[in-house]
Design an enzyme around this catalytic site. Structure first.
Site, short mmCIF file in Angstrom:
data_model
loop_
_atom_site.label_atom_id
_atom_site.label_comp_id
_atom_site.label_asym_id
_atom_site.label_seq_id
_atom_site.Cartn_x
_atom_site.Cartn_y
_atom_site.Cartn_z
N SER A 62 -85.13 4.88 -19.76
CA SER A 62 -84.67 4.32 -21.03
C SER A 62 -83.64 3.21 -20.84
O SER A 62 -82.70 3.34 -20.05
CB SER A 62 -84.07 5.43 -21.89
OG SER A 62 -83.48 4.87 -23.05
N LYS A 109 -89.76 13.37 -30.71
CA LYS A 109 -89.56 12.79 -32.04
C LYS A 109 -90.13 13.63 -33.19
O LYS A 109 -89.53 13.71 -34.25
CB LYS A 109 -90.15 11.38 -32.11
CG LYS A 109 -89.39 10.36 -31.26
CD LYS A 109 -89.95 8.96 -31.49
CE LYS A 109 -89.29 7.96 -30.57
NZ LYS A 109 -89.69 6.58 -30.84
N ASN A 123 -86.03 9.50 -34.69
CA ASN A 123 -85.56 8.99 -33.40
C ASN A 123 -84.03 8.97 -33.35
O ASN A 123 -83.46 8.65 -32.32
CB ASN A 123 -86.11 7.59 -33.11
CG ASN A 123 -85.50 6.54 -34.00
OD1 ASN A 123 -85.11 6.83 -35.12
ND2 ASN A 123 -85.42 5.32 -33.52
N ASP A 144 -87.10 3.32 -36.09
CA ASP A 144 -88.16 2.51 -35.47
C ASP A 144 -88.80 1.58 -36.52
O ASP A 144 -89.23 0.47 -36.18
CB ASP A 144 -89.25 3.39 -34.86
CG ASP A 144 -88.81 4.03 -33.54
OD1 ASP A 144 -87.97 3.43 -32.84
OD2 ASP A 144 -89.30 5.13 -33.22
N GLY A 177 -103.76 1.81 -31.29
CA GLY A 177 -103.02 3.02 -30.97
C GLY A 177 -102.69 3.81 -32.22
O GLY A 177 -102.63 3.24 -33.33
N ALA A 178 -102.52 5.12 -32.06
CA ALA A 178 -102.23 5.97 -33.22
C ALA A 178 -101.24 7.07 -32.85
O ALA A 178 -101.28 8.17 -33.39
CB ALA A 178 -103.53 6.58 -33.76
N GLY A 223 -91.69 -6.96 -27.38
CA GLY A 223 -91.27 -5.62 -27.81
C GLY A 223 -89.81 -5.29 -27.59
O GLY A 223 -89.32 -4.28 -28.11
P1 NAP Z 1 -97.88 8.28 -27.73
O1 NAP Z 1 -97.54 9.01 -28.98
O2 NAP Z 1 -98.10 9.04 -26.47
O3 NAP Z 1 -99.22 7.41 -28.05
C1 NAP Z 1 -99.84 6.64 -27.05
C2 NAP Z 1 -100.98 5.83 -27.68
O4 NAP Z 1 -101.53 4.97 -26.67
C3 NAP Z 1 -102.14 6.69 -28.20
O5 NAP Z 1 -102.70 6.08 -29.34
C4 NAP Z 1 -103.12 6.65 -27.02
O6 NAP Z 1 -104.47 6.84 -27.41
C5 NAP Z 1 -102.93 5.22 -26.55
N1 NAP Z 1 -103.35 5.05 -25.15
C6 NAP Z 1 -102.70 5.52 -24.05
N2 NAP Z 1 -103.38 5.17 -22.93
C7 NAP Z 1 -104.47 4.45 -23.35
C8 NAP Z 1 -105.56 3.81 -22.68
N3 NAP Z 1 -105.66 3.84 -21.34
N4 NAP Z 1 -106.49 3.18 -23.43
C9 NAP Z 1 -106.39 3.14 -24.77
N5 NAP Z 1 -105.39 3.74 -25.47
C10 NAP Z 1 -104.45 4.38 -24.76
O7 NAP Z 1 -96.78 7.19 -27.38
P2 NAP Z 1 -95.86 6.35 -28.39
O8 NAP Z 1 -94.62 7.09 -28.71
O9 NAP Z 1 -96.71 5.89 -29.54
O10 NAP Z 1 -95.44 5.11 -27.46
C11 NAP Z 1 -96.41 4.17 -27.07
C12 NAP Z 1 -95.71 3.01 -26.33
O11 NAP Z 1 -94.78 2.37 -27.18
C13 NAP Z 1 -94.90 3.46 -25.09
O12 NAP Z 1 -95.13 2.51 -24.09
C14 NAP Z 1 -93.45 3.38 -25.59
O13 NAP Z 1 -92.56 3.13 -24.53
C15 NAP Z 1 -93.54 2.20 -26.52
N6 NAP Z 1 -92.50 2.16 -27.57
C16 NAP Z 1 -91.73 1.03 -27.66
C17 NAP Z 1 -90.77 0.95 -28.65
C18 NAP Z 1 -89.93 -0.29 -28.75
O14 NAP Z 1 -88.86 -0.21 -29.33
N7 NAP Z 1 -90.38 -1.42 -28.24
C19 NAP Z 1 -90.59 2.01 -29.56
C20 NAP Z 1 -91.40 3.15 -29.44
C21 NAP Z 1 -92.36 3.21 -28.42
P3 NAP Z 1 -105.10 8.34 -27.46
O15 NAP Z 1 -104.75 8.89 -28.81
O16 NAP Z 1 -106.55 8.11 -27.29
O17 NAP Z 1 -104.49 9.13 -26.33
#
Ligand code: NAP
Length: 274
Positions: free
Chosen positions: A8, A59, A80, A96, A122-123, A236
């Site tokens: 982080s 979260k 968060n 967020d 993504g979801a 991002g």
């Molecule tokens: P999460 O709940 O684990 O969701 C991950 C998402 O990515 C799911 O929709 C998953 O699809 C998809 N995914 C993962 N690997 C994949 C692949 N190889 N091909 C296609 N889809 C794939 O994670 P999250 O909390 O949403 O976080 C996602 C990302 O956002 C992380 O990298 C996190 O660090 C980043 N983030 C950044 C911020 C910021 O402030 N910039 C804030 C929050 C999060 P499935 O449902 O099919 O598994």
């Protein structure tokens, strides 16, 4: 608190703000196993913490532990940020949504009547906050594309207002982008150590905006392609920094700075002042 949490950048950011504003405090990363989340949160008041942030995988679970949460946190289904009240109660919020919106606005994005369609890849947890952010910015045609359809369905059924969310299969990404004014990658694809997100951006509307939640690397393959094609591009890192502002303010009562120096500092590029 997260599991893991060592990656982080938030401690670097908040500690810099504390230092700059001469606040005698510290923001520390705490690895907390999911089975111990409730105990860890309940210990916050006793240990003298003003609050905490939560990251993957806490979260959603934290929502069922805190004493109260905001309407926004209920809508997103995740928190968060936790604020510890004087009487020890824990109040949950989701910043967020604000972080995503502010990042776009800081880059010059203005929602207007033409800005109705957005495509979200993504979801997961990040996508939920972003869909709510898009709804509040006035988007009424949100196309949700996810590798696992069931997860997209869960997300859409929890968040949809009238018929503003449509689900597309991962293989239909091109179709989902057709004429879209905004594309958001919320998957980890493009992140260091992950494969790149390989999609053709041509179906997007002219002058569309493309943004990525991934900030390591700062310019992902997706953003590079979008830049080359002349789209507006938003990285991002800004979302990470802007989501931290309301948390910091809630804990310490002061508004922290956001500028290029803090961005450089968080990325460890050697800037020395805010
Ligand atoms: P999460 O709940 O684990 O969701 C991950 C998402 O990515 C799911 O929709 C998953 O699809 C998809 N995914 C993962 N690997 C994949 C692949 N190889 N091909 C296609 N889809 C794939 O994670 P999250 O909390 O949403 O976080 C996602 C990302 O956002 C992380 O990298 C996190 O660090 C980043 N983030 C950044 C911020 C910021 O402030 N910039 C804030 C929050 C999060 P499935 O449902 O099919 O598994």
């Amino acid at each position: 608190m997260g599991w893991p949490v060592s990656h982080s950048l938030s401690p670097r950011l908040h500690n810099r703000w504390l230092e700059h504003l001469h606040i005698d405090g510290a923001y520390i990363p705490m690895p907390v196993h999911p089975s111990r989340l409730e105990q860890a949160l309940r210990a916050l008041p006793v240990l003298g913490f003003r609050g905490c942030n939560l990251t993957i995988p806490h979260k959603e679970k934290a929502l069922s532990i805190v004493d109260e949460f905001t309407d926004l946190a209920r809508r997103v289904g995740a928190i968060n940020t936790i604020v510890v009240e004087d009487d020890g109660r824990l109040i949950g919020n989701n910043t967020d949504v604000f972080g995503f919106q502010e990042n776009l606005k800081a880059a010059g994005f203005k929602s207007h009547v033409d800005m109705k369609s957005a495509t979200v890849l993504g979801a997961g947890g990040a996508a939920r906050a972003i869909v709510v952010a898009l709804q509040d910015l006035g988007f009424t045609d949100i196309r949700l594309v996810n590798r696992t359809r069931e997860k997209a369905e869960l997300c859409a059924s929890a968040l949809k207002q009238k018929d503003d969310i449509r689900i597309f299969e991962w293989e239909q990404t091109t179709e989902a982008m057709e004429g879209s004014k905004l594309l958001v990658n919320t998957t980890a694809l493009g992140m260091k150590g992950q494969p790149d997100l390989m999609i053709d951006l041509s179906p997007l509307a002219k002058e569309a905006w493309v943004t990525d939640v991934v900030y390591n690397p700062l310019i992902t393959g997706l953003l590079r392609q979008a830049e080359e094609k002349g789209f507006y591009v938003v990285d991002g890192l800004g979302m990470l920094i802007h989501q931290a502002r309301p948390s910091f303010h809630a804990w310490f009562g002061l508004e922290p700075h956001v500028n290029q120096d803090i961005r450089n500092y968080v990325l460890n590029n050697g800037a020395t002042s805010l």
